[in-house]
Design an enzyme around this catalytic site. Sequence first.
Site, PDB file in Angstrom:
ATOM      1  N   ARG A 164      -3.604 -10.336   0.137  1.00 46.70           N
ATOM      2  CA  ARG A 164      -4.378  -9.984   1.326  1.00 46.70           C
ATOM      3  C   ARG A 164      -5.830 -10.360   1.055  1.00 46.70           C
ATOM      4  O   ARG A 164      -6.430  -9.882   0.094  1.00 46.70           O
ATOM      5  CB  ARG A 164      -4.278  -8.480   1.611  1.00 46.70           C
ATOM      6  CG  ARG A 164      -5.122  -8.009   2.814  1.00 46.70           C
ATOM      7  CD  ARG A 164      -5.035  -6.495   2.919  1.00 46.70           C
ATOM      8  NE  ARG A 164      -5.866  -5.955   3.968  1.00 46.70           N
ATOM      9  CZ  ARG A 164      -5.479  -5.746   5.218  1.00 46.70           C
ATOM     10  NH1 ARG A 164      -4.250  -6.084   5.577  1.00 46.70           N
ATOM     11  NH2 ARG A 164      -6.299  -5.226   6.112  1.00 46.70           N
ATOM     12  N   HIS A 202      -1.560 -13.158  10.357  1.00 50.66           N
ATOM     13  CA  HIS A 202      -1.147 -11.821   9.884  1.00 50.66           C
ATOM     14  C   HIS A 202       0.362 -11.668  10.117  1.00 50.66           C
ATOM     15  O   HIS A 202       0.811 -10.867  10.940  1.00 50.66           O
ATOM     16  CB  HIS A 202      -1.923 -10.746  10.643  1.00 50.66           C
ATOM     17  CG  HIS A 202      -1.938  -9.408   9.984  1.00 50.66           C
ATOM     18  ND1 HIS A 202      -1.231  -9.127   8.823  1.00 50.66           N
ATOM     19  CD2 HIS A 202      -2.573  -8.243  10.320  1.00 50.66           C
ATOM     20  CE1 HIS A 202      -1.432  -7.866   8.484  1.00 50.66           C
ATOM     21  NE2 HIS A 202      -2.243  -7.316   9.367  1.00 50.66           N
ATOM     22  N   GLN A 260       2.506  -8.269   9.969  1.00 47.43           N
ATOM     23  CA  GLN A 260       2.230  -7.423  11.135  1.00 47.43           C
ATOM     24  C   GLN A 260       3.126  -7.824  12.305  1.00 47.43           C
ATOM     25  O   GLN A 260       3.582  -6.966  13.071  1.00 47.43           O
ATOM     26  CB  GLN A 260       0.760  -7.550  11.526  1.00 47.43           C
ATOM     27  CG  GLN A 260       0.358  -6.710  12.726  1.00 47.43           C
ATOM     28  CD  GLN A 260       0.261  -5.238  12.409  1.00 47.43           C
ATOM     29  OE1 GLN A 260      -0.365  -4.831  11.447  1.00 47.43           O
ATOM     30  NE2 GLN A 260       0.888  -4.402  13.234  1.00 47.43           N
ATOM     31  N   ASP A 264      -7.142  -5.136  19.405  1.00 48.97           N
ATOM     32  CA  ASP A 264      -7.522  -5.080  17.997  1.00 48.97           C
ATOM     33  C   ASP A 264      -9.030  -4.823  17.945  1.00 48.97           C
ATOM     34  O   ASP A 264      -9.726  -4.930  18.961  1.00 48.97           O
ATOM     35  CB  ASP A 264      -7.164  -6.414  17.323  1.00 48.97           C
ATOM     36  CG  ASP A 264      -7.365  -6.397  15.810  1.00 48.97           C
ATOM     37  OD1 ASP A 264      -7.480  -5.301  15.234  1.00 48.97           O
ATOM     38  OD2 ASP A 264      -7.401  -7.485  15.211  1.00 48.97           O
ATOM     39  N   CYS A 271      -2.952  -2.848  15.911  1.00 46.73           N
ATOM     40  CA  CYS A 271      -2.577  -2.985  14.498  1.00 46.73           C
ATOM     41  C   CYS A 271      -3.339  -2.022  13.591  1.00 46.73           C
ATOM     42  O   CYS A 271      -2.990  -1.891  12.416  1.00 46.73           O
ATOM     43  CB  CYS A 271      -2.752  -4.426  14.033  1.00 46.73           C
ATOM     44  SG  CYS A 271      -4.397  -5.088  14.298  1.00 46.73           S
ATOM     45  N   ARG A 306       5.401  -1.228   9.781  1.00 47.26           N
ATOM     46  CA  ARG A 306       4.896  -2.146   8.757  1.00 47.26           C
ATOM     47  C   ARG A 306       5.728  -2.023   7.480  1.00 47.26           C
ATOM     48  O   ARG A 306       6.022  -3.017   6.818  1.00 47.26           O
ATOM     49  CB  ARG A 306       3.424  -1.831   8.441  1.00 47.26           C
ATOM     50  CG  ARG A 306       2.419  -2.127   9.532  1.00 47.26           C
ATOM     51  CD  ARG A 306       2.347  -3.589   9.901  1.00 47.26           C
ATOM     52  NE  ARG A 306       2.098  -4.462   8.759  1.00 47.26           N
ATOM     53  CZ  ARG A 306       0.936  -4.604   8.113  1.00 47.26           C
ATOM     54  NH1 ARG A 306      -0.121  -3.908   8.500  1.00 47.26           N
ATOM     55  NH2 ARG A 306       0.813  -5.435   7.113  1.00 47.26           N
TER      56      ARG A 306
END
Length: 342
Positions: free
Chosen positions: A107, A134, A137, A230, A271, A316
Amino acid sequence: MNHFQNKSFLKEIDFTTAELNYLIDFGCHLKQLKKQHIPHPYLQGKSIALLFEKTSTRTRSAFTVAATDLGAHPEFLGKNDIQFGKKESTIDTAKVLGSMFDGIEYRGFAQKTVEQLATFSGVPVWNGLTDTWHPTQMIADFMTLKEQFGQLKGLTLAYVGDGRNNMGNSLLVTAAKLGVNIRIGSPKELQPDQKIVALAKQAAVDSGSDITLTTDPEAAVNGADAIYTDVWISMGEKIDVAARVKALLPYQVNAKLLAATGKKTTILLHCLPAYHDDQTEVGKSLEEQFNVSALEITDDVFNGPQSLVFQEAENRLHAIKSIMAATLGNLFIPDTLFNSAN
């Protein structure tokens, strides 16, 4: 036989519609096993390196618990724990970690970094987030949609806010792959890069997905089965904050925008983390500075009955477990499942 064995999971466009659907469905299956307390140690005896250049709540927690549930040992390697990128190149780091670990999560910032890790480590590498994509996700998000609506193809997903970030990119491409109609509502200067749009349009030819980019937030959400937003300022982004907030306030997800869908069944996704109140230092500072009670989403809808953000957050874990088990677990997943599908 395992169709996915030893493959890396770096970006959504690398996978076919059938492969993405498999990972979503397998995630749903693993979620049920966990709820029923049925052990599923597909990675017994494996060791997983978790490389984090950026801070994290959900990604770190999900990879740690997923690895543990699967019988593997996760080892967290933060940006201050190893020489990564400072005294040792990404390529050298990849070779060393690949010789000791069975899989690597990354990440951080540059997509090039996760691509190099995959190329030079010799083990599966999973993208926990970069500035461009991502993908873990996405499996969680479309799991959540499938749990709610029972299917994916033909649904309409509206994303409003900063369309140029990794979430805008990933949602655009993944929805197009899965036959989900995707609307991006953003100011002109914050709409996705044309290269990303071209990838999505190419995928949509096969799936039948309808792609719409608009500057009108109400047009974006009209008829939508789900609204997604987001944070307006991405981690590490250097921008004029006042200009960004001013540009995006018309795209705030609130009761008025939710009503503009014209549907009672529309769900809300985010998210996370979300600036929906003043209970965070950053959120409080921004709200005081700009005299608003929330930023990208208001508290009443964030905590309202149509919000599935915490179900999405839990997913997740199951999504990441699906990806790890499929690519490293020596499962029986025959190629014939995917031969006739896009």
